[in-house]
Design a protein around this motif. Structure first.
Motif, PDB file in Angstrom:
ATOM      1  N   LEU A 240     -13.675  34.010  44.752  1.00  0.00           N
ATOM      2  CA  LEU A 240     -13.664  32.868  43.477  1.00  0.00           C
ATOM      3  C   LEU A 240     -15.408  32.913  42.808  1.00  0.00           C
ATOM      4  CD1 LEU A 240     -10.711  30.513  44.611  1.00  0.00           C
ATOM      5  CD2 LEU A 240     -10.872  32.594  42.666  1.00  0.00           C
TER       6      LEU A 240
ATOM      7  N   PRO B  59     -15.404  33.871  39.422  1.00  0.00           N
ATOM      8  CA  PRO B  59     -14.709  33.102  38.570  1.00  0.00           C
ATOM      9  C   PRO B  59     -15.752  31.538  38.359  1.00  0.00           C
ATOM     10  CG  PRO B  59     -13.583  34.116  39.661  1.00  0.00           C
ATOM     11  CD  PRO B  59     -14.621  34.640  39.868  1.00  0.00           C
ATOM     12  N   LEU B  60     -15.846  31.352  38.807  1.00  0.00           N
ATOM     13  CA  LEU B  60     -16.844  29.511  39.286  1.00  0.00           C
ATOM     14  C   LEU B  60     -17.693  29.814  38.047  1.00  0.00           C
ATOM     15  CD1 LEU B  60     -17.312  26.706  40.584  1.00  0.00           C
ATOM     16  CD2 LEU B  60     -18.207  27.700  42.248  1.00  0.00           C
TER      17      LEU B  60
ATOM     18  N   GLY C 290     -16.674  30.043  34.559  1.00  0.00           N
ATOM     19  CA  GLY C 290     -15.679  28.783  34.600  1.00  0.00           C
ATOM     20  C   GLY C 290     -16.746  27.642  34.074  1.00  0.00           C
TER      21      GLY C 290
ATOM     22  N   GLY D 123     -13.356  30.991  32.027  1.00  0.00           N
ATOM     23  CA  GLY D 123     -13.380  31.195  33.956  1.00  0.00           C
ATOM     24  C   GLY D 123     -11.827  30.745  34.680  1.00  0.00           C
ATOM     25  N   ASN D 124     -11.206  30.513  33.613  1.00  0.00           N
ATOM     26  CA  ASN D 124      -9.327  30.536  34.177  1.00  0.00           C
ATOM     27  C   ASN D 124      -8.245  32.225  33.909  1.00  0.00           C
ATOM     28  OD1 ASN D 124      -7.962  27.943  34.458  1.00  0.00           O
ATOM     29  ND2 ASN D 124      -9.438  27.735  32.500  1.00  0.00           N
TER      30      ASN D 124
ATOM     31  N   ALA E  62     -10.065  33.757  37.327  1.00  0.00           N
ATOM     32  CA  ALA E  62      -9.434  33.451  38.312  1.00  0.00           C
ATOM     33  C   ALA E  62      -8.306  33.469  38.609  1.00  0.00           C
ATOM     34  CB  ALA E  62      -9.497  31.558  38.869  1.00  0.00           C
ATOM     35  N   SER E  63      -7.665  34.010  37.527  1.00  0.00           N
ATOM     36  CA  SER E  63      -6.140  34.531  37.617  1.00  0.00           C
ATOM     37  C   SER E  63      -6.116  36.334  38.019  1.00  0.00           C
ATOM     38  CB  SER E  63      -5.045  34.307  36.103  1.00  0.00           C
ATOM     39  OG  SER E  63      -5.961  35.338  35.346  1.00  0.00           O
TER      40      SER E  63
ATOM     41  N   TYR F  99      -5.203  29.424  45.923  1.00  0.00           N
ATOM     42  CA  TYR F  99      -6.620  29.203  45.971  1.00  0.00           C
ATOM     43  C   TYR F  99      -7.154  29.469  43.954  1.00  0.00           C
ATOM     44  CZ  TYR F  99      -7.137  28.879  51.099  1.00  0.00           C
ATOM     45  OH  TYR F  99      -6.870  28.400  51.738  1.00  0.00           O
ATOM     46  N   GLN F 100      -6.169  30.596  43.493  1.00  0.00           N
ATOM     47  CA  GLN F 100      -6.837  31.190  42.036  1.00  0.00           C
ATOM     48  C   GLN F 100      -6.536  29.324  41.371  1.00  0.00           C
ATOM     49  OE1 GLN F 100      -4.061  34.873  42.600  1.00  0.00           O
ATOM     50  NE2 GLN F 100      -5.706  34.773  40.639  1.00  0.00           N
TER      51      GLN F 100
ATOM     52  N   MET G 137      -8.930  26.672  41.940  1.00  0.00           N
ATOM     53  CA  MET G 137     -10.414  26.919  41.724  1.00  0.00           C
ATOM     54  C   MET G 137      -9.672  26.761  40.080  1.00  0.00           C
ATOM     55  SD  MET G 137     -12.691  27.788  40.955  1.00  0.00           S
ATOM     56  CE  MET G 137     -13.633  28.183  42.681  1.00  0.00           C
ATOM     57  N   ALA G 138      -8.345  27.283  38.697  1.00  0.00           N
ATOM     58  CA  ALA G 138      -7.803  27.421  37.719  1.00  0.00           C
ATOM     59  C   ALA G 138      -8.546  25.208  37.332  1.00  0.00           C
ATOM     60  CB  ALA G 138      -7.275  27.511  37.766  1.00  0.00           C
TER      61      ALA G 138
END
Length: 404
Positions: A264, A267-268, A271, A278-279, A282-283, A292-293, A296-297
């Motif tokens: 992640l 994505p972090l 985001g 970012g979302n 994360a997906s 955890y996805q 993070m979203a």
């Protein structure tokens, strides 16, 4: 060398590097610009414009003052802000970023908030809209409409918690003059009286009010569109220059500290700059696990991304409201939202994702509604944007003609 000179050199070097990167990667910059423009063109402008115009008219006609007196007993004890803050909170949740900041700044310019109250209010009145959470994130990215319930609950609950926490901010400020209730008059009668006096106090004719509301709203949305395109290009350039990968290595250390999957990390970082990308990333990090996805979203939704924060900073710059409290509140909301999602994931999973193989009737309606709303906005968005821009230009030309 002074700190000010170092800051100047760093800013100049950063802008120069970005300009050079756009010259070296023109195709990637163009693609990112088109992506940001499409987002503003199809979704942001047609969805936010009516709310902005409506809020300006409600303030001008005194409706916000009316609502403020009715909500004073609720907003003052909980958040230490006047009742008019309830209007900014509701409009912020309904229409999404950065409507809360726009309305808060407008109330501050009207003198209905002190600076401390405005800084407390803006810290929790900027939310992601339900359309974005359910339609774009849960359905569009995760392809699971049930996750929208979890994400929305975590987002709005953490938003409420931030408002309660921020009530302690600025305790040393001088207490504002509060609206005193007359013992012989009910609160509803006082609210009606304030509504009438506010309307009489505003000397502008209705046509002038509408024209100013349209022009102000379009100016704000043009600024928002510019920030969306700018950060879309910036995020793309950082990725292709491998700066995102470098920052992701640092992010892995933080993720390991919180015992989160290192998948992640990218994505972090994405985001932190832009909430939508970012979302989406994360997906796509399926190796990290769905829980955890979603955590993070949820964090990204709470933090909002530098793109949204830059939009808010630009709006607040028109007033004396400081940006730092808002930025601190975004960090708090990100962590609270992620923690809330983590703690409630097991009961949520057992209730909605395991034992229920079929989608309940109300969720089926919800899925269809959000999907249809997104499709409808994407279909009529460009046409609406063109028509509303033409209307704004007409009002602006009429204003210039009457001024001369």
């Amino acid at each position: 060398m002074s700190l000010s000179k170092i800051k100047t050199i760093l800013l100049a070097a950063s802008i120069s590097c970005m300009a050079a990167s756009m010259i070296l990667l023109p195709e990637k910059s163009f693609e990112a610009s088109v992506r940001g423009l499409n987002m503003w063109w199809e979704i942001v402008f047609p969805s936010l414009f009516p709310f902005f115009v409506l809020s300006e008219l409600l303030i001008g006609f005194g409706v916000v003052k009316f609502v403020g007196i009715l909500l004073e007993p609720f907003m003052r004890p909980l958040f230490r802000v006047p009742g008019v803050g309830g209007f900014a909170w509701a409009m912020g949740m309904a229409s999404g970023f950065p409507a809360g900041a726009k309305i808060t700044a407008r109330l501050r310019q009207e003198g209905q908030l002190t600076r401390g109250e405005a800084e407390r209010l803006v810290s929790f009145t900027n939310c992601s809209s339900p359309l974005f959470i359910f339609g774009a994130v849960s359905v569009g990215f995760f392809h699971n409409p049930k996750l929208g319930i979890m994400l929305a609950a975590a987002h709005y609950f953490s938003n409420f918690c931030v408002g309660v926490i921020m009530r302690g901010y600025g305790k040393k400020e001088t207490k504002p003059k509060q609206y005193k209730r007359a013992s012989t008059r009910p609160i509803f009668a006082q609210a009606l009286s304030a509504l009438h006096h506010t309307r009489l106090k505003n000397k502008k004719p209705i046509g002038k009010l509408v024209g100013d509301a349209v022009i102000t709203s379009i100016n704000t949305l043009l600024m928002i569109g510019g920030f969306i395109i700018l950060f879309s290009v910036l995020n793309k350039l950082l990725f292709h220059l491998h700066i995102t990968l470098f920052l992701a290595k640092i992010a892995k250390v933080l993720l390991l500290f919180f015992q989160l999957p290192t998948d992640l990390s990218i994505p972090l970082i994405a985001g932190l700059f832009e909430i939508t990308i970012g979302n989406q990333m994360a997906s796509q990090a399926v190796d990290a696990g769905l829980m955890y996805q979603v955590v993070m979203a949820s964090f990204i939704l709470g933090f909002s991304g530098f793109s949204v924060q830059a939009q808010v900073a630009s709006i607040l710059a028109q007033t004396d409201i400081r940006f730092l409290p808002f930025f601190i509140a975004r960090i708090m909301q990100g962590f609270i939202s992620g923690l809330f999602t983590f703690l409630l994931w097991i009961p949520f999973e057992q209730r909605f994702l395991i034992h229920s193989s079929a989608i309940p009737a109300f969720l089926q309606f919800q899925v269809n509604w959000w999907e249809k709303a997104l499709a409808w906005l994407s279909h009529i968005g460009p046409i609406s944007t063109i028509l509303l821009l033409i209307v704004g230009i007409g009002f602006y030309l009429h204003k210039m003609r009457t001024a001369n």
